[in-house]
Design a protein around this motif. Sequence first.
Motif, PDB file in Angstrom:
ATOM      1  N   ILE A  70      16.052  40.128  75.394  1.00  0.00           N
ATOM      2  CA  ILE A  70      17.223  39.850  75.345  1.00  0.00           C
ATOM      3  C   ILE A  70      18.331  40.716  74.573  1.00  0.00           C
ATOM      4  O   ILE A  70      17.778  40.967  73.400  1.00  0.00           O
ATOM      5  CB  ILE A  70      17.734  38.362  75.060  1.00  0.00           C
ATOM      6  N   LEU A 111      10.383  36.223  65.517  1.00  0.00           N
ATOM      7  CA  LEU A 111      10.876  37.743  66.188  1.00  0.00           C
ATOM      8  C   LEU A 111      12.412  37.521  66.308  1.00  0.00           C
ATOM      9  O   LEU A 111      13.041  38.561  65.721  1.00  0.00           O
ATOM     10  CB  LEU A 111      10.288  37.854  67.425  1.00  0.00           C
ATOM     11  N   TYR A 140      -2.052  36.590  70.595  1.00  0.00           N
ATOM     12  CA  TYR A 140      -0.967  37.639  70.218  1.00  0.00           C
ATOM     13  C   TYR A 140      -1.684  39.048  69.990  1.00  0.00           C
ATOM     14  O   TYR A 140      -1.175  39.951  69.743  1.00  0.00           O
ATOM     15  CB  TYR A 140      -0.284  37.186  68.972  1.00  0.00           C
ATOM     16  N   LEU A 195       6.569  52.232  69.124  1.00  0.00           N
ATOM     17  CA  LEU A 195       6.888  50.818  69.259  1.00  0.00           C
ATOM     18  C   LEU A 195       7.383  50.710  70.843  1.00  0.00           C
ATOM     19  O   LEU A 195       7.164  49.526  71.485  1.00  0.00           O
ATOM     20  CB  LEU A 195       7.683  50.198  68.165  1.00  0.00           C
ATOM     21  N   ASP A 253      -0.359  40.653  67.175  1.00  0.00           N
ATOM     22  CA  ASP A 253       1.180  40.843  67.299  1.00  0.00           C
ATOM     23  C   ASP A 253       1.893  41.863  66.547  1.00  0.00           C
ATOM     24  O   ASP A 253       2.408  41.621  65.583  1.00  0.00           O
ATOM     25  CB  ASP A 253       1.784  39.420  66.495  1.00  0.00           C
ATOM     26  N   TYR A 263      11.369  27.449  73.000  1.00  0.00           N
ATOM     27  CA  TYR A 263      11.816  28.399  74.015  1.00  0.00           C
ATOM     28  C   TYR A 263      13.420  28.484  73.740  1.00  0.00           C
ATOM     29  O   TYR A 263      13.696  29.641  73.975  1.00  0.00           O
ATOM     30  CB  TYR A 263      11.439  27.678  75.536  1.00  0.00           C
ATOM     31  N   HIS A 281       6.133  30.399  81.297  1.00  0.00           N
ATOM     32  CA  HIS A 281       7.579  30.184  81.498  1.00  0.00           C
ATOM     33  C   HIS A 281       7.894  30.447  82.875  1.00  0.00           C
ATOM     34  O   HIS A 281       8.353  29.932  83.768  1.00  0.00           O
ATOM     35  CB  HIS A 281       8.446  30.842  80.627  1.00  0.00           C
ATOM     36  N   LEU A 314      18.570  34.894  69.681  1.00  0.00           N
ATOM     37  CA  LEU A 314      18.934  36.479  69.955  1.00  0.00           C
ATOM     38  C   LEU A 314      20.338  36.416  70.508  1.00  0.00           C
ATOM     39  O   LEU A 314      21.144  37.428  70.200  1.00  0.00           O
ATOM     40  CB  LEU A 314      18.055  36.676  71.131  1.00  0.00           C
ATOM     41  N   LYS A 360      14.456  30.339  70.452  1.00  0.00           N
ATOM     42  CA  LYS A 360      14.390  32.008  70.390  1.00  0.00           C
ATOM     43  C   LYS A 360      15.425  32.699  71.087  1.00  0.00           C
ATOM     44  O   LYS A 360      16.020  33.382  70.550  1.00  0.00           O
ATOM     45  CB  LYS A 360      12.926  32.305  70.620  1.00  0.00           C
ATOM     46  N   LYS A 361      15.806  32.044  72.168  1.00  0.00           N
ATOM     47  CA  LYS A 361      16.849  32.479  72.944  1.00  0.00           C
ATOM     48  C   LYS A 361      18.113  32.227  72.305  1.00  0.00           C
ATOM     49  O   LYS A 361      19.093  33.468  72.067  1.00  0.00           O
ATOM     50  CB  LYS A 361      16.927  31.929  74.444  1.00  0.00           C
ATOM     51  N   LEU A 380      12.901  42.288  71.604  1.00  0.00           N
ATOM     52  CA  LEU A 380      11.895  41.579  72.128  1.00  0.00           C
ATOM     53  C   LEU A 380      12.047  40.274  71.552  1.00  0.00           C
ATOM     54  O   LEU A 380      12.489  39.738  70.529  1.00  0.00           O
ATOM     55  CB  LEU A 380      10.593  42.140  71.500  1.00  0.00           C
ATOM     56  N   GLN A 381      11.975  39.441  72.628  1.00  0.00           N
ATOM     57  CA  GLN A 381      12.022  37.920  72.360  1.00  0.00           C
ATOM     58  C   GLN A 381      10.432  37.099  72.441  1.00  0.00           C
ATOM     59  O   GLN A 381      10.353  36.088  71.787  1.00  0.00           O
ATOM     60  CB  GLN A 381      13.154  36.963  73.143  1.00  0.00           C
ATOM     61  N   GLU A 382       9.663  37.664  73.082  1.00  0.00           N
ATOM     62  CA  GLU A 382       8.407  37.022  73.346  1.00  0.00           C
ATOM     63  C   GLU A 382       7.243  38.002  73.059  1.00  0.00           C
ATOM     64  O   GLU A 382       7.319  38.885  74.256  1.00  0.00           O
ATOM     65  CB  GLU A 382       8.510  36.340  74.624  1.00  0.00           C
ATOM     66  N   SER A 383       6.401  37.935  72.158  1.00  0.00           N
ATOM     67  CA  SER A 383       5.070  38.837  72.153  1.00  0.00           C
ATOM     68  C   SER A 383       4.007  38.355  72.886  1.00  0.00           C
ATOM     69  O   SER A 383       3.025  39.149  72.671  1.00  0.00           O
ATOM     70  CB  SER A 383       5.023  39.198  70.624  1.00  0.00           C
ATOM     71  N   ASN A 406       6.347  29.696  65.499  1.00  0.00           N
ATOM     72  CA  ASN A 406       6.217  30.432  66.969  1.00  0.00           C
ATOM     73  C   ASN A 406       6.760  31.754  66.622  1.00  0.00           C
ATOM     74  O   ASN A 406       7.690  32.259  66.066  1.00  0.00           O
ATOM     75  CB  ASN A 406       7.238  29.570  67.898  1.00  0.00           C
ATOM     76  N   HIS A 407       5.880  32.459  67.240  1.00  0.00           N
ATOM     77  CA  HIS A 407       6.033  33.971  66.792  1.00  0.00           C
ATOM     78  C   HIS A 407       7.406  34.588  67.621  1.00  0.00           C
ATOM     79  O   HIS A 407       8.259  35.336  66.978  1.00  0.00           O
ATOM     80  CB  HIS A 407       5.110  34.819  67.648  1.00  0.00           C
ATOM     81  N   GLY A 408       7.819  33.908  68.715  1.00  0.00           N
ATOM     82  CA  GLY A 408       8.910  34.327  69.503  1.00  0.00           C
ATOM     83  C   GLY A 408      10.128  34.066  68.489  1.00  0.00           C
ATOM     84  O   GLY A 408      11.047  34.833  68.433  1.00  0.00           O
ATOM     85  N   PHE A 447       4.201  43.648  67.360  1.00  0.00           N
ATOM     86  CA  PHE A 447       5.761  43.613  67.419  1.00  0.00           C
ATOM     87  C   PHE A 447       6.286  42.807  66.310  1.00  0.00           C
ATOM     88  O   PHE A 447       7.245  43.361  65.683  1.00  0.00           O
ATOM     89  CB  PHE A 447       6.230  42.903  68.543  1.00  0.00           C
ATOM     90  N   SER A 465      15.154  39.523  63.989  1.00  0.00           N
ATOM     91  CA  SER A 465      16.164  40.355  64.633  1.00  0.00           C
ATOM     92  C   SER A 465      17.793  39.791  64.209  1.00  0.00           C
ATOM     93  O   SER A 465      18.677  40.622  63.789  1.00  0.00           O
ATOM     94  CB  SER A 465      16.151  40.337  66.054  1.00  0.00           C
TER      95      SER A 465
END
Lengths: 807, 142
Positions: B119, A190, A235, B79, A242, A150, B134, A157, A153-154, B123-126, A185-187, A244, A194
């Motif tokens: 954020i 992702l 997903y 998308l 998924d 958690y 959460h 970004l 991933k934040k 995208l941060q969570e798919s 973890n996909h998040g 995305f 990015s």
Amino acid sequence: MSIKLRELIRSIRACKTAAEERAVVARECALIRTAFKEDDNQFRHRNVAKLLFIHMMGYPTHFGQMECLKLIASSKFPEKRVGYLGLTQLLDENTEVLMLVTNSIKNDMSNDNQYVNGLALCALGNIGSNEMCRALAREVENMMASPNPYIRKKAALCAMRIVRKVDEIEDKFNSKIGNLLEDRNHGVLLAGCSLLTALLEVNPSYMKEFRRYVPSLVRALRNMVTSGYTNAAEYDIAGITDPFLQAKILRLLRLFGERSADATDEMNDILAQVATNTEGTKNTGNAILYECVLTIMSIEAESGLRVLGINILGRFLLSRDNNIRYVALATLQRVVNVDQQVMQRHRNTIIDCLKDADISIRKRALDVTYSLVDEANIKSMTKELLNYLLVAEPDFKEELCSKICMAVEKFSPNRRWQIDTLIKVMCLGGNFVKEQQREKFCRVVAATPELHSYTVIKLYFNMKESLSQEALVHVGVWCLGEFGDHLVSGKAVGPDSQPIHVTPGDVLDLLYDVVRKPPTGEKAPATHCLVTAALIKLVTRCPSEFEKIRKLLRRFDCSLHVDLQQRSCEFLELLGSDWDSHRAGILDRMPVPEKEIGGAETRVVGDASIDEVPTNTSKGKPGKSDLLDLNDLLDAPREQQAPANQAPPPSSGGDLLDLLDAAPAANPPAPQATPEGFLDIFSGTPAASQEAPPMVAFEKNGLKVTFFPRKEADGSVTVLARFANTLSVPMTNFVFEAAVPKYVTLSIQPATGQVLPPQTDLVTQTMSCVNSTNGEKGLLMKLRIGYVCNGAPVQEMGQVGGFPPGF
Amino acid sequence: MINFILLISRQGKTRLKKWFVPCPERDQFRTIKEVSSLILNRSPKVCNFLEWRDYKLCYKRYASLFFIACIEQNDNELLALEMVHHFVECLDRYFGNVCELDLIFNFHKAYYILDEILISGELQESSKRAVLHHISEQDPLI
């Protein structure tokens, strides 16, 4: 007593009028302000929440900014949460107050509670300013290695934002990328993708270093595309795992493959797999296919893959869904250079899209259509585009007009078609054709002398039909001014091969109409300026209308528009008698500019078979001898020519021009009856002619020149000059030239001989004159004779004025 | 990346606004007015994409609300629509058959959910399940 958020919302919604709402809001704001001043801790977060609601409605709420900071510093989670929300809503990165939060954010980042960390990272990631990012980069870096996905991933970004905001900081995060991309973890994946995209954008030199991650990316993508993925259910969206993450990876692959053949090899398979296996029934699948096609087109894919991509695009184009069609057209726009034949296959579909009800699709189709135009299909495409011009909305028309003009300029097969099409564009969209295009058109016309008559006739009749299109009127007025003589000469031929009879009076009437009702009221002075210029030019081309022109010019000499007034006054002055002799020179045709006219110089004029309006063009320019000033002729250095032994006699009238240029007469004597380049209006008219008694034009030193003038049926005068040598020695290198006033057109044929034997008058020379004043002013001629007699060169000058009246 | 997300009602009232690029308040409200008038006047049959200034607007209508996302020129429009849908589904699962009224009275919760999904415009969570997990963990803390 502070009311609850719910109560406030309810009371605002219950208001019936805007004034009532404003009153409620004002009252509540006052209460909140008081509470802030009193430093009320208990309800602060509730007040800020209310303030946020009021802010979203559009009312000013700056007084709440500091309260957000206080809330963030609180230790209670709900208060922190509202505080951060207020922060991101009421402030942005350019607010100075933001710096004060840096310390709080830093503390929150080291908090034990993952959600507090999350709040801080979110805030930094959304509105972090340059200084804040720099200050907190180290903390973010540490958090990227946190065991908690958690937070990871934040943090990733956040790092992406830092990389975008702060210069020279990329190296800090390079080492972390590898771990992020290997994450389950996909998040996190992702976020890692990015971050990688941002790094590559900021510093393209990293491309080589990060290329080693391409295989793992491909692997991740393959896992998702093949069925049996472990976490598929979590997903899954519309049957695709998924989407995305798949799209993100595809985008990354595009960046890698764009300039690298090795990377491209690694991804060929997976791209083919994605393209074939993804279901295109729902928007999700189409989004993936779209991304995939974009990637295929950008990298140096093998041909099979490329064909696959184009087929997908073709399918998109035929879809009933507007979104898909829009996206297809947008992609076609990008790939149009890639494969032209395939594009042409879809041409009809694209043209149909031009007529779609949806304006976004129409705009895209126009762009693609324009890129599709080439020499082969220019005619049909232009037809479609012109049809579209008829129905297009006004804000669209301008772009459409300029696009058509550009396409026509680049690809038109010949001049005539180009001029025709441009005239059509001006008729249909006249108020939207830009100045530049109009000027270009005029230049094209000026450079194509063969089409002067054709153009001016067409413009004249179009203008007679309608004077509402500004571009048409402006261009038409200019052409009338320049080439009006073609129109009124009586030699013009219309589409049905009937001669067109347009009198100078008609032309003047048309101009008068333009003056009375200019196409655009506000810009009337511009139109009037053009009309005045045309009027003054018509003085020489339609001399019968002299008085009418003067009257029309007088209208403007007191105009409030300075330019117009100046023009009309100057032109009126030019009409005065002092300028009679110079006027023709001043008002002659504009010289063709040297600038390239879109590569069309090599283009042929074009025959009539292409259009529906066959018109004969009258060849050649009108007699340029108008340029001549009688005096200039004799000032020109003649010395170069006389002593030349074999200097050919300047037999064609065109050589009169050469004299002015001081160039030796390089023109070989034109043996044919009519010299080239001259208006052949007068050839071969049968004689219902009128003979006049012969007159002696010149006699001196044994040379006698006798004129035998004859008035022809068409109004021209043919003068036969007979040269008599009364001496006993021959005269060799005999050269006879004549010059006429500006209102006369002269053409001279070669003399029958260059040597005058003694005691003979065998040698003759024929001249043809047209007196444009129709006998108002008499025919005058100045002569220049040169010959060699007894080895000595002789030069003589003379003047002949005794022509019979009416000649 | 997404530049901003807007939720507006059919009458033009703002229900949620989130900017991911710096934009002063005055400009924000001007943009909202401009964009709402553009989108509310569109016919239902036309496509969901609009070119506006240098960006692309992707919008979708859900019942009485318009969800608008503004993306960059080189972004994938389809998308973007998917991301909007992702957000809507999360809201739906959280509120249970979400309606406009839910979003009016619980606007702050909608913002919290958005913070779990996006954020800085990315995208941060798919996974919807993760998002809801959460959010629900943070609820008892209030």
